[in-house]
Design a protein around this motif. Structure first.
Motif, PDB file in Angstrom:
ATOM      1  N   TYR A 138       0.815  -1.212   0.000  1.00 25.72           N
ATOM      2  CA  TYR A 138       0.000   0.000   0.000  1.00 25.72           C
ATOM      3  C   TYR A 138       0.852   1.268   0.000  1.00 25.72           C
ATOM      4  N   ASP A 139       1.915   1.319   0.781  1.00 27.85           N
ATOM      5  CA  ASP A 139       2.697   2.550   0.936  1.00 27.85           C
ATOM      6  C   ASP A 139       3.551   2.862  -0.282  1.00 27.85           C
ATOM      7  N   THR A 140       4.177   1.864  -0.872  1.00 30.02           N
ATOM      8  CA  THR A 140       5.098   2.101  -1.985  1.00 30.02           C
ATOM      9  C   THR A 140       4.475   1.825  -3.352  1.00 30.02           C
ATOM     10  N   THR A 255       0.367   9.509  -7.124  1.00 30.96           N
ATOM     11  CA  THR A 255       0.204   9.423  -5.667  1.00 30.96           C
ATOM     12  C   THR A 255       1.546   9.309  -4.950  1.00 30.96           C
ATOM     13  N   LEU A 256       2.603   8.982  -5.667  1.00 25.97           N
ATOM     14  CA  LEU A 256       3.945   8.903  -5.080  1.00 25.97           C
ATOM     15  C   LEU A 256       4.763  10.137  -5.419  1.00 25.97           C
ATOM     16  N   ASN A 257       4.079  11.231  -5.745  1.00 24.45           N
ATOM     17  CA  ASN A 257       4.754  12.484  -6.122  1.00 24.45           C
ATOM     18  C   ASN A 257       5.637  12.278  -7.355  1.00 24.45           C
ATOM     19  N   TRP A 258       5.088  11.521  -8.319  1.00 27.81           N
ATOM     20  CA  TRP A 258       5.712  11.228  -9.603  1.00 27.81           C
ATOM     21  C   TRP A 258       7.025  10.468  -9.461  1.00 27.81           C
ATOM     22  N   GLU A 259       7.102   9.652  -8.444  1.00 28.51           N
ATOM     23  CA  GLU A 259       8.201   8.699  -8.323  1.00 28.51           C
ATOM     24  C   GLU A 259       7.704   7.316  -8.722  1.00 28.51           C
ATOM     25  N   THR A 260       8.630   6.427  -8.986  1.00 27.12           N
ATOM     26  CA  THR A 260       8.254   5.043  -9.277  1.00 27.12           C
ATOM     27  C   THR A 260       8.157   4.257  -7.967  1.00 27.12           C
ATOM     28  N   PRO A 261       7.436   3.130  -7.967  1.00 20.58           N
ATOM     29  CA  PRO A 261       7.413   2.299  -6.763  1.00 20.58           C
ATOM     30  C   PRO A 261       8.800   1.863  -6.312  1.00 20.58           C
ATOM     31  N   ALA A 262       9.702   1.614  -7.263  1.00 19.58           N
ATOM     32  CA  ALA A 262      11.067   1.219  -6.900  1.00 19.58           C
ATOM     33  C   ALA A 262      11.775   2.348  -6.153  1.00 19.58           C
ATOM     34  N   GLN A 263      11.587   3.588  -6.583  1.00 14.06           N
ATOM     35  CA  GLN A 263      12.178   4.720  -5.868  1.00 14.06           C
ATOM     36  C   GLN A 263      11.609   4.833  -4.468  1.00 14.06           C
ATOM     37  N   LYS A 264      10.304   4.696  -4.348  1.00 19.09           N
ATOM     38  CA  LYS A 264       9.655   4.802  -3.043  1.00 19.09           C
ATOM     39  C   LYS A 264      10.110   3.685  -2.113  1.00 19.09           C
ATOM     40  N   ALA A 265      10.403   2.520  -2.671  1.00 20.65           N
ATOM     41  CA  ALA A 265      10.840   1.383  -1.868  1.00 20.65           C
ATOM     42  C   ALA A 265      12.331   1.420  -1.552  1.00 20.65           C
ATOM     43  N   GLY A 266      13.047   2.402  -2.120  1.00 20.63           N
ATOM     44  CA  GLY A 266      14.472   2.536  -1.843  1.00 20.63           C
ATOM     45  C   GLY A 266      15.372   1.771  -2.784  1.00 20.63           C
ATOM     46  N   PHE A 267      14.868   1.383  -3.953  1.00 19.32           N
ATOM     47  CA  PHE A 267      15.656   0.626  -4.918  1.00 19.32           C
ATOM     48  C   PHE A 267      16.315   1.514  -5.967  1.00 19.32           C
ATOM     49  N   GLY A 268      16.093   2.822  -5.917  1.00 16.02           N
ATOM     50  CA  GLY A 268      16.716   3.736  -6.857  1.00 16.02           C
ATOM     51  C   GLY A 268      15.873   4.005  -8.090  1.00 16.02           C
ATOM     52  N   LYS A 269      16.392   4.888  -8.936  1.00 19.11           N
ATOM     53  CA  LYS A 269      15.701   5.278 -10.159  1.00 19.11           C
ATOM     54  C   LYS A 269      16.234   4.471 -11.335  1.00 19.11           C
ATOM     55  N   TRP A 270      15.295   3.976 -12.158  1.00 21.86           N
ATOM     56  CA  TRP A 270      15.669   3.110 -13.271  1.00 21.86           C
ATOM     57  C   TRP A 270      14.984   3.562 -14.558  1.00 21.86           C
ATOM     58  N   ASN A 271      15.557   3.121 -15.674  1.00 23.89           N
ATOM     59  CA  ASN A 271      14.894   3.250 -16.967  1.00 23.89           C
ATOM     60  C   ASN A 271      15.237   2.014 -17.797  1.00 23.89           C
ATOM     61  N   TRP A 272      14.743   1.957 -19.020  1.00 20.65           N
ATOM     62  CA  TRP A 272      14.991   0.773 -19.847  1.00 20.65           C
ATOM     63  C   TRP A 272      16.484   0.543 -20.056  1.00 20.65           C
ATOM     64  N   TRP A 273      17.244   1.614 -20.300  1.00 23.25           N
ATOM     65  CA  TRP A 273      18.675   1.484 -20.561  1.00 23.25           C
ATOM     66  C   TRP A 273      19.404   0.880 -19.367  1.00 23.25           C
TER      67      TRP A 273
END
Length: 283
Positions: A138-140, A255-273
């Motif tokens: 629910y949170d992330t 709802t996460l202030n335009w972050e990804t769930p991975a960012q919210k969970a502390g896994f960092g920012k990612w993209n396809w590359w």
């Protein structure tokens, strides 16, 4: 230095360039095994430019059909790509990314929302549906686990709950589900009696809210509608795994202030590359 694909060592030097159908690529020489190699950063054996493949993957994840993706590539890059080629890219890189991201585990979760949704499967007379079980924090808004089956029964529910347990470092505090008879014994046998609180109500009761996971189902259906149905459970599994990784690591959430769930969970920012390149470097 780049890692040699032959001996897995980083004792290499540049050795000029070579040209293929995707353009010019740098060539390297490994001093350890005396072999040449090119560094394609995860796009080995691909005759198409990596940026074209990335565009195709992103457009597929955003819900465009194979035909529209092929037309976009033709209009933008002047390259004719078959629909079957785009499907091969989706399955190939989807599997590569899934093999890398499946090791990510949430440290904890207070509330897990779990549910199942069915999709039509082509060519099945006795079984017209493929059941997709999934659970979200629910949170992330991070999708913790998912499972696909041809039946909706206790054994499948238990396998699904086991995957939830594997996706977390600690037991969740609460698991929210609908009033299906399959969940209570599966949760009790997996986590033990009284270890996890199971909150479940009939869907028609006003106090029952399973909105987080239902919202994810709506997102899937936005993409599923252009396919109309899956060929079988295997094609369903490949696409849903591909979309799950896109949802967790690339797609931003309002709802996460335009972050990804991975960012919210502390896994960092990612993209396809980064997902494709990093998983190759870790092999």
């Amino acid at each position: 230095m780049f890692k040699c694909p032959h001996c897995k060592k980083t004792n290499s030097v540049k050795a000029g360039i070579r040209k293929n159908k995707s353009g010019f690529v740098s060539k390297h020489f490994c001093k350890s095994c005396n072999k040449f190699f090119t560094n394609r950063n995860g796009f080995e054996n691909c005759q198409t430019k990596p940026e074209i493949i990335i565009d195709a993957l992103d457009l597929r994840a955003k819900g465009l059909s194979f035909g529209k993706v092929a037309d976009h590539i033709n209009q933008k890059y002047k390259v004719n790509v078959k629909r079957s080629t785009i499907l091969k890219w989706q399955n190939k890189f989807g599997e590569m990314i899934e093999n890398f991201t499946k090791s990510f585990q949430l440290s904890h979760s207070f509330n897990i929302y779990a549910d199942e949704v069915f999709f039509r499967s082509k060519g099945q007379r006795d079984r017209d549906f493929v059941y997709y079980w999934d659970a979200i924090d629910y949170d992330t808004k991070f999708l913790v686990a998912d499972h696909i089956s041809l039946e909706r029964e206790e054994s499948e529910a238990r396998e699904f709950i086991t995957k939830i347990k594997s996706g977390l470092l600690e037991f969740p505090k609460n698991i929210h589900t609908d009033n299906s008879y399959d969940y209570p014994p599966a949760i009790r046998k997996t986590f033990g009696r009284g270890k996890v609180k199971h909150i479940h109500f009939p869907a028609w009761k006003m106090k029952f809210r399973n909105n987080p996971i239902e919202r994810y189902h709506n997102t899937i259906k936005e993409n599923y509608k252009v396919m109309r149905r899956f060929q079988n459970e295997i094609t369903a599994y490949k696409f849903l795994q591909f979309f799950k990784d896109y949802y967790n690591f690339i797609r931003p959430h309002k709802t996460l202030n335009w972050e990804t769930p991975a960012q919210k969970a502390g896994f960092g920012k990612w993209n396809w590359w980064t997902l494709i390149k990093l998983q190759i470097n870790m092999i």
